[in-house]
Design a protein around this motif. Sequence first.
Motif, short mmCIF file in Angstrom:
data_model
loop_
_atom_site.label_atom_id
_atom_site.label_comp_id
_atom_site.label_asym_id
_atom_site.label_seq_id
_atom_site.Cartn_x
_atom_site.Cartn_y
_atom_site.Cartn_z
N ALA A 172 0.82 -1.20 0.00
CA ALA A 172 0.00 0.00 0.00
C ALA A 172 0.86 1.26 0.00
CB ALA A 172 -0.94 0.00 1.20
N ALA A 173 2.06 1.13 0.56
CA ALA A 173 2.98 2.27 0.59
C ALA A 173 3.75 2.45 -0.72
CB ALA A 173 3.97 2.12 1.74
N GLY A 174 3.59 1.50 -1.65
CA GLY A 174 4.17 1.68 -2.98
C GLY A 174 5.30 0.77 -3.35
N LEU A 175 5.68 -0.19 -2.48
CA LEU A 175 6.76 -1.12 -2.81
C LEU A 175 6.17 -2.47 -3.18
CD1 LEU A 175 9.48 -0.45 -0.08
CD2 LEU A 175 9.34 0.46 -2.40
N SER A 176 6.69 -3.08 -4.23
CA SER A 176 6.25 -4.40 -4.67
C SER A 176 7.02 -5.48 -3.90
CB SER A 176 6.48 -4.56 -6.18
OG SER A 176 6.08 -5.85 -6.61
N VAL A 177 6.35 -6.11 -2.95
CA VAL A 177 6.98 -7.16 -2.15
C VAL A 177 6.04 -8.35 -2.06
CG1 VAL A 177 8.26 -5.49 -0.74
CG2 VAL A 177 6.06 -6.35 0.07
N GLN A 178 6.59 -9.50 -1.76
CA GLN A 178 5.81 -10.68 -1.46
C GLN A 178 5.72 -10.86 0.05
OE1 GLN A 178 7.29 -14.05 -3.72
NE2 GLN A 178 7.53 -12.83 -5.58
N ASP A 179 4.74 -11.64 0.49
CA ASP A 179 4.48 -11.78 1.92
C ASP A 179 5.69 -12.33 2.69
OD1 ASP A 179 1.98 -10.94 1.28
OD2 ASP A 179 0.92 -12.74 1.93
N THR A 180 6.51 -13.15 2.02
CA THR A 180 7.64 -13.77 2.71
C THR A 180 8.94 -12.99 2.57
OG1 THR A 180 8.05 -15.14 0.75
CG2 THR A 180 6.66 -16.09 2.49
N TRP A 181 8.89 -11.81 1.98
CA TRP A 181 10.12 -11.04 1.82
C TRP A 181 10.57 -10.46 3.16
CZ3 TRP A 181 10.96 -7.95 -3.32
CH2 TRP A 181 10.92 -8.84 -4.39
N ALA A 182 11.80 -10.02 3.20
CA ALA A 182 12.41 -9.62 4.47
C ALA A 182 11.82 -8.35 5.05
CB ALA A 182 13.92 -9.46 4.28
N LEU A 183 11.43 -7.39 4.21
CA LEU A 183 10.94 -6.12 4.76
C LEU A 183 9.68 -6.30 5.59
CD1 LEU A 183 11.13 -3.12 5.12
CD2 LEU A 183 10.08 -2.80 2.87
N PRO A 184 8.64 -6.96 5.09
CA PRO A 184 7.47 -7.15 5.97
C PRO A 184 7.79 -7.98 7.20
CG PRO A 184 7.19 -8.32 3.87
CD PRO A 184 8.36 -7.42 3.71
N LYS A 185 8.68 -8.94 7.08
CA LYS A 185 9.05 -9.74 8.26
C LYS A 185 9.81 -8.89 9.27
CE LYS A 185 10.77 -13.20 5.83
NZ LYS A 185 11.25 -14.50 5.35
N ALA A 186 10.61 -7.95 8.78
CA ALA A 186 11.31 -7.05 9.70
C ALA A 186 10.31 -6.20 10.48
CB ALA A 186 12.28 -6.16 8.93
N LEU A 187 9.27 -5.72 9.81
CA LEU A 187 8.23 -4.96 10.50
C LEU A 187 7.55 -5.81 11.56
CD1 LEU A 187 6.63 -3.14 7.43
CD2 LEU A 187 8.08 -2.11 9.18
N TRP A 188 7.29 -7.07 11.23
CA TRP A 188 6.67 -7.99 12.18
C TRP A 188 7.59 -8.21 13.39
CZ3 TRP A 188 7.65 -12.61 14.55
CH2 TRP A 188 6.57 -13.31 15.09
N LEU A 189 8.87 -8.36 13.12
CA LEU A 189 9.83 -8.56 14.21
C LEU A 189 9.92 -7.35 15.12
CD1 LEU A 189 12.71 -10.37 12.28
CD2 LEU A 189 11.44 -11.32 14.20
N ILE A 190 9.91 -6.17 14.53
CA ILE A 190 9.98 -4.95 15.35
C ILE A 190 8.78 -4.87 16.28
CG2 ILE A 190 9.89 -2.43 15.24
CD1 ILE A 190 11.49 -2.73 12.56
N GLU A 191 7.61 -5.20 15.75
CA GLU A 191 6.41 -5.16 16.58
C GLU A 191 6.43 -6.24 17.66
OE1 GLU A 191 2.78 -4.09 18.12
OE2 GLU A 191 3.99 -3.01 16.63
#
Length: 510
Positions: free
Chosen positions: A118-137
């Motif tokens: 939604a923020a404009g980056l093309s990523v898949q669910d298993t990519w590192a960026l969304p997982k990093a956000l999950w880890l931070i939370e």
Amino acid sequence: MADVGDGGVAWLGIDLGTQSVRVLVVTGDGTVLGGGSAPLTGRREGVRHEQDPGEWWEAVCTASRSALAGLPGVRIGGLAVCGTSGTVLLTDGAGRPVSPALMYDDGRAGQEAARVRAAGLSVQDTWALPKALWLIETYGRGQTYGRGQTYEQGQTYAPGRITHQPDLIVARLTGEVPPADSSHALKTGYDLEGKAWPYTVTAELGLPDGLLPDVVPPGTRLGEVCPTSAEATGIPAGTPVIAGMTDGCAAQIASGALRHGAWNSVLGTTLVLKGASSTPVRDPTGVVYNHRAPDGTWLPGGASSVGAGVLTAAFGRADPEAMDRRAAAFEPSGVVAYPLVSPGERFPFLAPDATALLLGEPAGDADLWAGLLQGVAFTERLCLDYLHHLGAPLDGPLTFTGGAARSTYWNQLRADILGRPARVPEQTEPALGMAVLAAYGTETPRHLHVADVAERMVRTRTVLEPRPGRTAAFAEPYARLIDELTARGWLPAPVAAHARARLDRDTAGS
């Protein structure tokens, strides 16, 4: 470039895999002088897949000592480390883990991935960026985690940075927190063309300042092995440590598929296709993405959730060679399979809700085994058809690597279904690719390409030719699979139509 006969120089490659760490010692002409491995354990529960990063270092120490045993006269000219693509953890300012490592296929960050898209980056669910956000939370406050690490509950620990799998090992080897290589940083959102993090987007996502590491190209010298780590690993102190790449790119280097139009198909637990191109292959869906080689050329490809792991899941301790012999009587099989190892598909289409499918009833275990082998090869063909649909160059040589390349029968079956020749190297391991990259990063003039080094160090074991008439024999079950994937809403209709139009052709780009 020196080999062991010209001064006793060799290069060391370290591969941080899913189930083990593998280390190879390789000369400049591709001779493997020594190898070592050590197992890794992990935790899988549904979409959860994590490892204790402390185990990685222990396994590196064990595997390195084994690989170097009996080689006192060999000088290690340099080393490089690869890891599983998208595996990520959080570390403190000293590079110590403050979270578990979420592995490449951990699927718990679906909501975070939707936020990133939604923020404009093309990523898949298993990519590192969304997982990093999950880890931070999840791990933003004190946790007890990591071998030898104790964190007080209730106390806040600001993680020093998002860390990729090899970064942790490089930090232990050199004694300093290193920059990340751009290959591993790709799935954390790093822009390989702009050579920068998308800070505007990451700020919108709420990533704390300074959490993202500095980034350097693969092949960059990161430091030297420090005395403490030399004692633990057996790797001589002062050995140059070179920035590596992901395991898929490492396997591509090991295959020698680095000239424009060449492709490497890595078949292990899952299936990864990596190619070489002078320009990026554009895919608005994000199914195909582009790594960048150390020399600036592009390495497009994608990773499927189909692979040989389904054989282990379905047949446990069965003898693969014996099952291959029995499966030869079922060409084509009485069943058509899409053999996903885990739920969700990433390539050749994006379908988070996809599940394994089996059409028909097998005549027995041998027929089912045959159907699974053929199903993986059909997926491989569909990947190549999708790449052709995108306009990717496919007219170069195709190479098979990965653990499944040890199966002579499966290699021939894949060549038959794909309708094109394939090469199988003597060594099919990503650790060899890292030895090549270490040589490139330490002793190669900058006017040369990494392909020049790989061609000196990669040896071809055999060349397979498709058997006459066999490609046509598998056209009907392949078409049936395409129809089923389309009917389920997973495979886009234009891609399906393109694949059907190529049923009577090979996959070399015609």
